[in-house]
Design an enzyme around this catalytic site. Sequence first.
Site, PDB file in Angstrom:
ATOM      1  N   PRO A 169       0.812  -1.223   0.000  1.00 36.41           N
ATOM      2  CA  PRO A 169       0.000   0.000   0.000  1.00 36.41           C
ATOM      3  C   PRO A 169       0.844   1.273   0.000  1.00 36.41           C
ATOM      4  O   PRO A 169       2.037   1.257   0.308  1.00 36.41           O
ATOM      5  CB  PRO A 169      -0.790  -0.118   1.310  1.00 36.41           C
ATOM      6  CG  PRO A 169       0.106  -0.911   2.207  1.00 36.41           C
ATOM      7  CD  PRO A 169       0.829  -1.880   1.297  1.00 36.41           C
ATOM      8  N   CYS A 170       0.189   2.385  -0.356  1.00 33.97           N
ATOM      9  CA  CYS A 170       0.801   3.706  -0.239  1.00 33.97           C
ATOM     10  C   CYS A 170       0.778   4.101   1.231  1.00 33.97           C
ATOM     11  O   CYS A 170      -0.166   3.760   1.929  1.00 33.97           O
ATOM     12  CB  CYS A 170       0.015   4.740  -1.044  1.00 33.97           C
ATOM     13  SG  CYS A 170       0.092   4.491  -2.835  1.00 33.97           S
ATOM     14  N   PRO A 171       1.726   4.820   1.753  1.00 36.31           N
ATOM     15  CA  PRO A 171       2.952   5.315   1.108  1.00 36.31           C
ATOM     16  C   PRO A 171       4.134   4.365   1.255  1.00 36.31           C
ATOM     17  O   PRO A 171       5.252   4.727   0.924  1.00 36.31           O
ATOM     18  CB  PRO A 171       3.218   6.616   1.852  1.00 36.31           C
ATOM     19  CG  PRO A 171       2.798   6.305   3.260  1.00 36.31           C
ATOM     20  CD  PRO A 171       1.589   5.388   3.107  1.00 36.31           C
TER      21      PRO A 171
END
Length: 89
Positions: free
Chosen positions: A23-25
Amino acid sequence: MSNPTASIPNSMPDAQLDLRGTPCPINFVRTKLRLEQMTPGALLEVWLDPGEPIEQVPDSLAMEGYSIEEVDDRTDYFALKVRRPLASA
């Protein structure tokens, strides 16, 4: 009779990083850390999921001074080629 890839210097990545499912970040952070470990001028290929990762990571890297060389849509994921600058980013 020219070879279209001959005009692209060093288009073969020096390293590859598979961040599909990340996932981001976190994917941006891992990409930046990997680039910092590489020699200046080296090319990294990063595999990213569609959606937020491919929308955010290239822009974030560009803001940090990295050169985005190519974004290739490979149907289920994207292959992003990013080059570490010669000067420290």
